[in-house]
Write an enzyme that holds these catalytic residues in place. Structure first.
Site, PDB file in Angstrom:
ATOM      1  N   ASP A  74       0.840   5.625   0.455  1.00 59.99           N
ATOM      2  CA  ASP A  74       0.101   6.722   1.059  1.00 59.99           C
ATOM      3  C   ASP A  74      -0.325   7.744   0.024  1.00 59.99           C
ATOM      4  O   ASP A  74       0.131   7.727  -1.123  1.00 59.99           O
ATOM      5  CB  ASP A  74       0.969   7.432   2.107  1.00 59.99           C
ATOM      6  CG  ASP A  74       1.311   6.535   3.287  1.00 59.99           C
ATOM      7  OD1 ASP A  74       0.530   5.614   3.588  1.00 59.99           O
ATOM      8  OD2 ASP A  74       2.360   6.776   3.915  1.00 59.99           O
ATOM      9  N   ARG A 130       9.403   7.479   5.178  1.00 62.32           N
ATOM     10  CA  ARG A 130       9.278   8.923   5.361  1.00 62.32           C
ATOM     11  C   ARG A 130       9.820   9.356   6.721  1.00 62.32           C
ATOM     12  O   ARG A 130      10.394  10.448   6.845  1.00 62.32           O
ATOM     13  CB  ARG A 130       7.825   9.346   5.181  1.00 62.32           C
ATOM     14  CG  ARG A 130       7.337   9.215   3.736  1.00 62.32           C
ATOM     15  CD  ARG A 130       5.841   9.429   3.641  1.00 62.32           C
ATOM     16  NE  ARG A 130       5.455  10.741   4.141  1.00 62.32           N
ATOM     17  CZ  ARG A 130       4.195  11.088   4.390  1.00 62.32           C
ATOM     18  NH1 ARG A 130       3.203  10.209   4.174  1.00 62.32           N
ATOM     19  NH2 ARG A 130       3.915  12.284   4.852  1.00 62.32           N
ATOM     20  N   ARG A 166       0.834  -1.196   0.000  1.00 62.07           N
ATOM     21  CA  ARG A 166       0.000   0.000   0.000  1.00 62.07           C
ATOM     22  C   ARG A 166       0.875   1.254   0.000  1.00 62.07           C
ATOM     23  O   ARG A 166       1.904   1.299   0.654  1.00 62.07           O
ATOM     24  CB  ARG A 166      -0.907   0.015   1.228  1.00 62.07           C
ATOM     25  CG  ARG A 166      -1.883  -1.150   1.296  1.00 62.07           C
ATOM     26  CD  ARG A 166      -2.590  -1.161   2.638  1.00 62.07           C
ATOM     27  NE  ARG A 166      -3.438  -2.337   2.791  1.00 62.07           N
ATOM     28  CZ  ARG A 166      -4.026  -2.694   3.933  1.00 62.07           C
ATOM     29  NH1 ARG A 166      -3.852  -1.939   5.012  1.00 62.07           N
ATOM     30  NH2 ARG A 166      -4.769  -3.771   3.997  1.00 62.07           N
TER      31      ARG A 166
END
Length: 270
Positions: A51, A200, A49
């Protein structure tokens, strides 16, 4: 029949990969296009997945269908129903035992960072940004402390649904492209799996170290703290690209999705 697809997308316009009530996700757009082309409801699973705002050069999905089409038809037909910023790259029938997530041997990302006195304009949304000059050697020394199998809780988002924070970081490669204060940095990551916001959050720490605001040894302190409060703020999603998972060649996928084939290479923002 089970099919695997390789997907490339620019994530700027979407609320991430996973389907949401808004319908503004990559999965929603892909499933709608597949369902139109196959003339039956199609539900997909993905390898990783992403973001909101994150891009993918080789997302891999699989789904089951009774519709019979040639692989090239799945590519061209599905693309005819997709928006311009999402495109199927290849389609391949796979055995029922194949699972795009569970069968993956490794996963890879690259973060693209613009170092410049002024913010990006033409590349807005496709690269991260550091106004300050970065020290590559300091960032590499810090990144080396993350290699191997560790508890990455300090880099884990509170909403992460992973069963364990323990992951194996197999590679971090940091390269600079350009010799002036205006240049581009590529930070490539490879691991068995990643936690929500893990890259991140690591990037936030690497940039802080690269800017001289912390010493490289600080990265070890953050890692060993096993607390999100110890790390830097989550960095921008703009420059993050999912390079894709890699599989054993025995599954019969294209070379850009296999360990033996070397995987898809990053050659600049799409």
């Amino acid at each position: 029949m089970r099919l695997a697809l390789g997907i490339r997308y620019n994530g700027q316009a979407y609320d991430g990969w996973q389907s949401q009530p808004s319908g503004r996700t990559v999965q929603d757009k892909l499933q709608a296009a597949l369902s139109q082309f196959a003339d039956q409801p199609i539900s997909t699973l993905c390898a990783g997945r992403t973001d909101a705002g994150v891009h993918a050069l080789m997302q891999v999905v699989h789904f089951d269908t009774t519709a019979v089409r040639a692989p090239v038809s799945w590519v061209r037909g599905t693309n005819s129903f997709l928006p311009d910023d999402i495109a199927v790259q290849w389609a391949q029938p796979v055995p029922d035992q194949f699972h795009c997530r569970a069968s993956a041997l490794t996963r890879r990302y690259v973060y693209v960072l613009s170092q410049s006195p002024v913010r990006p304009s033409l590349e807005a949304g496709r690269v991260g940004w550091s106004m300050r000059v970065l020290d590559g050697d300091a960032m590499r020394a810090a990144a080396a402390m993350l290699l191997g199998r560790h508890d990455f809780s300090s880099f884990r988002a509170s909403a992460c649904q992973a069963l364990s924070p323990v992951k194996e970081m197999r590679r971090i490669a940091i390269s600079r492209h350009g010799d002036t204060e205006r240049c581009r940095w590529h930070v490539e990551f490879e691991a068995d799996a990643f936690l929500h916001h893990m890259i991140r959050n690591i990037m936030g720490c690497l940039v802080r170290i690269g800017q001289g605001r912390e010493q490289p040894e600080w990265m070890r302190e953050v890692l060993e703290a096993r607390s999100r409060l110890a790390a830097a703020p989550t960095f921008s999603p703009n420059g993050l690209y999912f390079l894709g998972p890699l599989y054993a060649a025995a599954w019969g996928l294209p070379p850009e999705a296999t360990i033996e084939g070397g995987g898809a290479a990053y050659d600049g923002p799409p």
